[in-house]
Write a protein that holds these residues in place. Structure first.
Motif, PDB file in Angstrom:
ATOM      1  N   GLU A 142       0.815  -1.219   0.000  1.00 33.31           N
ATOM      2  CA  GLU A 142       0.000   0.000   0.000  1.00 33.31           C
ATOM      3  C   GLU A 142       0.848   1.268   0.000  1.00 33.31           C
ATOM      4  OE1 GLU A 142      -3.549   0.247   0.242  1.00 33.31           O
ATOM      5  OE2 GLU A 142      -3.509  -1.881  -0.244  1.00 33.31           O
ATOM      6  N   ASP A 143       2.134   1.139   0.260  1.00 37.72           N
ATOM      7  CA  ASP A 143       3.013   2.301   0.391  1.00 37.72           C
ATOM      8  C   ASP A 143       3.615   2.703  -0.953  1.00 37.72           C
ATOM      9  OD1 ASP A 143       2.530   2.283   3.099  1.00 37.72           O
ATOM     10  OD2 ASP A 143       4.323   1.115   3.569  1.00 37.72           O
ATOM     11  N   VAL A 144       3.688   4.019  -1.167  1.00 40.47           N
ATOM     12  CA  VAL A 144       4.233   4.570  -2.405  1.00 40.47           C
ATOM     13  C   VAL A 144       5.114   5.767  -2.063  1.00 40.47           C
ATOM     14  CG1 VAL A 144       3.680   5.602  -4.641  1.00 40.47           C
ATOM     15  CG2 VAL A 144       2.144   3.901  -3.664  1.00 40.47           C
ATOM     16  N   ALA A 145       6.233   5.884  -2.786  1.00 31.89           N
ATOM     17  CA  ALA A 145       7.084   7.072  -2.675  1.00 31.89           C
ATOM     18  C   ALA A 145       7.484   7.488  -4.080  1.00 31.89           C
ATOM     19  CB  ALA A 145       8.323   6.778  -1.834  1.00 31.89           C
ATOM     20  N   ARG A 146       7.727   8.794  -4.254  1.00 35.14           N
ATOM     21  CA  ARG A 146       8.167   9.269  -5.567  1.00 35.14           C
ATOM     22  C   ARG A 146       9.227  10.341  -5.397  1.00 35.14           C
ATOM     23  NH1 ARG A 146       5.936  14.149  -7.650  1.00 35.14           N
ATOM     24  NH2 ARG A 146       4.357  14.979  -6.272  1.00 35.14           N
ATOM     25  N   TRP A 147      10.085  10.397  -6.400  1.00 32.96           N
ATOM     26  CA  TRP A 147      11.168  11.384  -6.448  1.00 32.96           C
ATOM     27  C   TRP A 147      11.070  12.097  -7.785  1.00 32.96           C
ATOM     28  CZ3 TRP A 147      11.420   6.537  -4.485  1.00 32.96           C
ATOM     29  CH2 TRP A 147      11.842   6.390  -3.169  1.00 32.96           C
ATOM     30  N   ASP A 148      10.937  13.426  -7.757  1.00 34.30           N
ATOM     31  CA  ASP A 148      10.808  14.248  -8.973  1.00 34.30           C
ATOM     32  C   ASP A 148      12.132  14.943  -9.281  1.00 34.30           C
ATOM     33  OD1 ASP A 148       8.143  13.634  -9.063  1.00 34.30           O
ATOM     34  OD2 ASP A 148       7.459  15.564  -8.302  1.00 34.30           O
ATOM     35  N   GLY A 149      12.182  15.499 -10.479  1.00 34.47           N
ATOM     36  CA  GLY A 149      13.295  16.360 -10.857  1.00 34.47           C
ATOM     37  C   GLY A 149      14.642  15.672 -10.852  1.00 34.47           C
ATOM     38  N   LEU A 150      14.678  14.439 -11.293  1.00 35.37           N
ATOM     39  CA  LEU A 150      15.928  13.685 -11.297  1.00 35.37           C
ATOM     40  C   LEU A 150      16.874  14.146 -12.396  1.00 35.37           C
ATOM     41  CD1 LEU A 150      14.486  10.154 -10.600  1.00 35.37           C
ATOM     42  CD2 LEU A 150      15.650  11.664  -8.992  1.00 35.37           C
ATOM     43  N   ARG A 151      16.350  14.808 -13.398  1.00 31.33           N
ATOM     44  CA  ARG A 151      17.201  15.262 -14.502  1.00 31.33           C
ATOM     45  C   ARG A 151      17.422  16.748 -14.389  1.00 31.33           C
ATOM     46  NH1 ARG A 151      17.064  13.083 -20.400  1.00 31.33           N
ATOM     47  NH2 ARG A 151      16.855  11.261 -19.171  1.00 31.33           N
TER      48      ARG A 151
END
Length: 142
Positions: A133-142
């Motif tokens: 049920e757990d989600v994580a996200r990371w933006d702006g990697l580029r």
């Protein structure tokens, strides 16, 4: 059909469309906020795994994300990661290579998640990890 019947049908259709739009706005207003992005260098627990994204870079057709991860022994644990390019949903490369992540272990390890990405085709990349049920996200990697 008579003109009066057509007018009544058009008014009924307009009311149905208005009601559906109002219901849609009501449901949209009750929707949860989107998942906030996790910052680089910040550890986050996703299910039974702790992940820290340290940085990222492109070398040719391979986009590499330096991570520190651990918490559970899971041979197929890298299937939890996806790189979203706007057009594609990419799985990490799992074939053995120097420095490449191939599995998740109970001991914390530092390795690189690598994805085949065309450098010009994807200006904005988002890494997503989903475990249960757990989600994580990371933006702006580029």
């Amino acid at each position: 059909m008579r003109t009066r019947t057509l007018l009544l049908l058009s008014v009924a259709t307009a009311l149905a469309i208005l009601l559906a739009g109002g219901l849609w706005l009501f449901l949209l207003a009750r929707e949860d906020d989107p998942l906030p992005a996790t910052g680089l260098g910040a550890p986050v627990r996703v299910g039974d795994v702790t992940v820290t994204v340290e940085g990222a870079g492109q070398t040719g057709e391979v986009f590499s994300i330096d991570v520190e991860l651990g918490g559970v022994d899971d041979l197929d644990g890298l299937d939890s990661f996806r790189l979203i390019t706007g057009e594609d949903d990419l799985a990490p490369l799992t074939s053995p290579a120097e420095g490449r992540c191939t599995q998740i272990t109970a001991a914390t390890t530092t390795c690189a998640l690598e994805f085949e990405v065309d450098a010009a085709a994807a200006p904005n990349l988002v890494l997503v990890m989903r475990r249960g049920e757990d989600v994580a996200r990371w933006d702006g990697l580029r």
